[in-house]
Scaffold this active site. Structure first.
Site, PDB file in Angstrom:
ATOM      1  N   HIS A 266      27.797  -3.603  15.470  1.00 36.18           N
ATOM      2  CA  HIS A 266      26.815  -2.607  15.024  1.00 36.18           C
ATOM      3  C   HIS A 266      27.040  -1.259  15.722  1.00 36.18           C
ATOM      4  O   HIS A 266      27.263  -0.236  15.064  1.00 36.18           O
ATOM      5  CB  HIS A 266      25.397  -3.119  15.297  1.00 36.18           C
ATOM      6  CG  HIS A 266      24.322  -2.188  14.828  1.00 36.18           C
ATOM      7  ND1 HIS A 266      23.632  -2.381  13.661  1.00 36.18           N
ATOM      8  CD2 HIS A 266      23.837  -1.031  15.345  1.00 36.18           C
ATOM      9  CE1 HIS A 266      22.774  -1.391  13.480  1.00 36.18           C
ATOM     10  NE2 HIS A 266      22.871  -0.560  14.507  1.00 36.18           N
ATOM     11  N   GLU A 267      27.014  -1.285  17.040  1.00 35.11           N
ATOM     12  CA  GLU A 267      27.187  -0.031  17.784  1.00 35.11           C
ATOM     13  C   GLU A 267      28.609   0.497  17.576  1.00 35.11           C
ATOM     14  O   GLU A 267      28.830   1.713  17.540  1.00 35.11           O
ATOM     15  CB  GLU A 267      26.880  -0.215  19.276  1.00 35.11           C
ATOM     16  CG  GLU A 267      25.473  -0.764  19.599  1.00 35.11           C
ATOM     17  CD  GLU A 267      24.324   0.034  18.976  1.00 35.11           C
ATOM     18  OE1 GLU A 267      24.500   1.238  18.718  1.00 35.11           O
ATOM     19  OE2 GLU A 267      23.254  -0.564  18.720  1.00 35.11           O
ATOM     20  N   HIS A 270      28.613   2.631  14.516  1.00 40.98           N
ATOM     21  CA  HIS A 270      28.090   3.976  14.813  1.00 40.98           C
ATOM     22  C   HIS A 270      29.172   4.810  15.511  1.00 40.98           C
ATOM     23  O   HIS A 270      29.381   5.973  15.193  1.00 40.98           O
ATOM     24  CB  HIS A 270      26.895   3.892  15.766  1.00 40.98           C
ATOM     25  CG  HIS A 270      25.592   3.499  15.124  1.00 40.98           C
ATOM     26  ND1 HIS A 270      25.030   4.215  14.101  1.00 40.98           N
ATOM     27  CD2 HIS A 270      24.724   2.476  15.377  1.00 40.98           C
ATOM     28  CE1 HIS A 270      23.861   3.660  13.746  1.00 40.98           C
ATOM     29  NE2 HIS A 270      23.659   2.600  14.502  1.00 40.98           N
ATOM     30  N   GLU A 296      23.386   4.700  10.067  1.00 39.94           N
ATOM     31  CA  GLU A 296      23.043   3.280  10.063  1.00 39.94           C
ATOM     32  C   GLU A 296      23.893   2.521   9.040  1.00 39.94           C
ATOM     33  O   GLU A 296      24.141   1.325   9.208  1.00 39.94           O
ATOM     34  CB  GLU A 296      21.544   3.111   9.793  1.00 39.94           C
ATOM     35  CG  GLU A 296      20.963   1.755  10.126  1.00 39.94           C
ATOM     36  CD  GLU A 296      20.996   1.387  11.606  1.00 39.94           C
ATOM     37  OE1 GLU A 296      21.301   2.247  12.454  1.00 39.94           O
ATOM     38  OE2 GLU A 296      20.697   0.209  11.908  1.00 39.94           O
TER      39      GLU A 296
END
Ligand code: CO
Length: 496
Positions: A266-267, A270, A296
């Site tokens: 997830h990170e 980003h 996102e």
């Protein structure tokens, strides 16, 4: 970056200073979350508000405002100059239209509200928080009036995080999404056979090993460690500390190796966005990701479309078996895929799965829109919350801690923020669909060849930074405006 307009050139020089100040502020925040000793909070607050004050002064500076006015009235600007100016105007709105007194009052109120929210949560008592929340709603209504809007006061807040996005659009998307998601959920509930064969949580997974897995995944997907770091913090996040310095954080649960893997993806998503922005946009109004929703989408894409796919499980399992021989020896592909794709109706948003997640957001969107428009009073918020939980998820929270008091966003006064999580899910599915027309995404994932995927994202999305606003970007990349169909199709295909 140089423009043909001398006014715009002046603004760009000032913007460079603002970018530097912002990155210093981000560095202070990063340190606060990662390394700062507990008792250093007071001095850190003074440092951070000094930076914030200087940023505000730059925006409110007389020459800056004058130049902006001149540039806005200038004829014959190039398309690029118009885009630059559009972004400067968008960021300036808050500083130029909201009275200083109101900004200060809001900041004081949210500081108090954060403490009240914490206490209310501990005591499981909404009354402790409600006076502060009432005040915040009142002040935010004044903010909306000062900024101005055409149709709906809530548009002001959506536009802050997702430029150009409106309440009308959000209402359409959410009503379609909630109806269809509830139908899909009924089907999934019927053939739910996710019994845990391996109790992987009886094993201990050392921090060192989990960190190694996270690094392996990040390196595989293309995170550049010479221009970034991964550290530890209680709430994982990604921050951009300037050109060539993108930081992410992770956290490691003693008895669960899956969470830190998913956080890395997830990170990492980003971070890849930030690392992929064309260097020429650094310290200009085109630097950084364009909106929270598009940001996102990049994190959800790597976490869900990639990370929760059967192909990713095939890719990562051999490595996991090497690192965790005891617990992984008996876990096969099928079981790991099921574990990372468990669908479960729960009270807590941050623990929700891909399918139910958007229902948690729909509820918050509908409630905050009503709060801002005065059709729902703060005193009736807990009841309204529980009714919507019952309607959307078929469950009623046993207490406010697992209900209306679970999130910090409203205590910070962050209205309009929640919907961007769902936008991210929808954009991600729509981008995924478009990507599959060009490359064999899942085949590449299975083979551990992630670069063609990253190159696609870089070419179509990342390199542009904030040049194109979300509406234009999604149309250019996918050929269509944002809609919920691709997400729903993706979920249906997966769980059928
Ligand atoms: Co995120």
């Amino acid at each position: 970056m140089k423009s043909g307009s001398k006014h715009l050139n002046y603004l760009l020089r000032q913007y460079k200073d603002i970018s530097v100040l912002e990155s210093i502020g981000s560095l202070l925040d990063w340190d606060l979350n990662v390394y700062m000793p507990d008792k250093a909070g007071g001095y850190r607050a003074a440092q951070s508000s000094y930076i914030a004050k200087n940023i505000a002064e730059k925006w409110q500076d007389k020459s800056f405002r004058k130049s902006l006015e001149f540039a806005n009235n200038e004829d014959g600007l190039s398309v690029t100059d118009k885009y630059l100016l559009r972004n400067i105007n968008h960021s300036a709105i808050y500083y130029h239209r909201v009275p200083q007194k109101l900004i200060v009052e809001l900041s004081d109120t949210t500081t108090k509200a954060f403490m009240a929210w914490k206490e209310a949560r501990e005591k499981n008592n909404f009354e402790v928080f409600s006076p502060c929340l009432k005040k915040i709603v009142e002040l935010q209504k004044q903010v909306a009036e000062s900024i101005g809007y055409d149709e709906n006061a809530y548009d002001v807040f959506l536009d802050i995080y997702e430029p150009g996005f409106s309440t009308k659009e959000a209402t359409n998307i959410f009503s379609d999404l909630t109806n269809k998601t509830r139908q899909i959920l009924k089907k999934i509930a019927k053939n739910d056979d996710l019994n845990n064969k391996t109790n992987f949580q009886k094993y201990v997974y050392s921090k060192r090993k989990q960190k190694a897995v996270a690094k392996y995944i990040l390196q595989s997907i293309g995170f550049d460690f010479s221009k970034g770091r991964m550290d530890v913090s209680p709430h994982p996040f990604t921050t951009e500390l300037g050109d060539s310095d993108t930081r992410i954080t992770n956290r490691y649960q003693k008895n669960d190796f899956i969470e830190s893997m998913m956080i890395a993806l997830h990170e990492g998503g980003h971070a890849l966005y930030e690392q992929g922005v064309n260097a020429k946009h650094a310290m200009t109004p085109f630097g950084g990701g364009v909106s929270l929703g598009i940001h996102e989408s990049q994190s959800r894409f790597y976490e869900n479309q990639i990370g929760r796919s059967r192909s990713f499980v095939k890719f990562v399992l051999p490595y996991l078996r090497k690192i965790y021989p005891d617990s992984m020896v008996s876990m096969d592909e099928d079981e790991l895929a099921r574990k990372i794709n468990k669908v479960e109706t729960g009270f807590i948003r941050v623990e929700a799965d891909e399918v139910t997640y958007n229902l948690h957001i729909a509820l918050r969107f509908e409630l905050e829109e009503k709060l801002i428009n005065g059709t729902l009073g703060v005193e009736n918020l807990p009841d309204a919350w529980n009714e919507k939980m019952e309607k959307y998820l078929g469950i009623t929270p046993p207490d406010h801690k697992s209900g209306v008091l679970q999130d910090v966003h409203w205590a910070y006064g962050n209205f309009g923020y929640f919907p961007t999580y769902t936008l991210g899910n929808l954009y991600a599915a729509q981008f995924f669909h478009a990507m599959k027309r060009d490359i064999d995404v899942l085949e590449l994932v299975e083979e551990g060849r992630f670069m063609p995927i990253l190159n696609w994202l870089r070419e179509k999305i990342h390199q542009h930074g904030s040049v194109y606003w979300p509406n234009d970007l999604i149309k250019t990349v996918t050929g269509e405006s944002l809609n919920a169909d691709y997400f729903l199709k993706y979920v249906e295909d997966k769980y059928n």
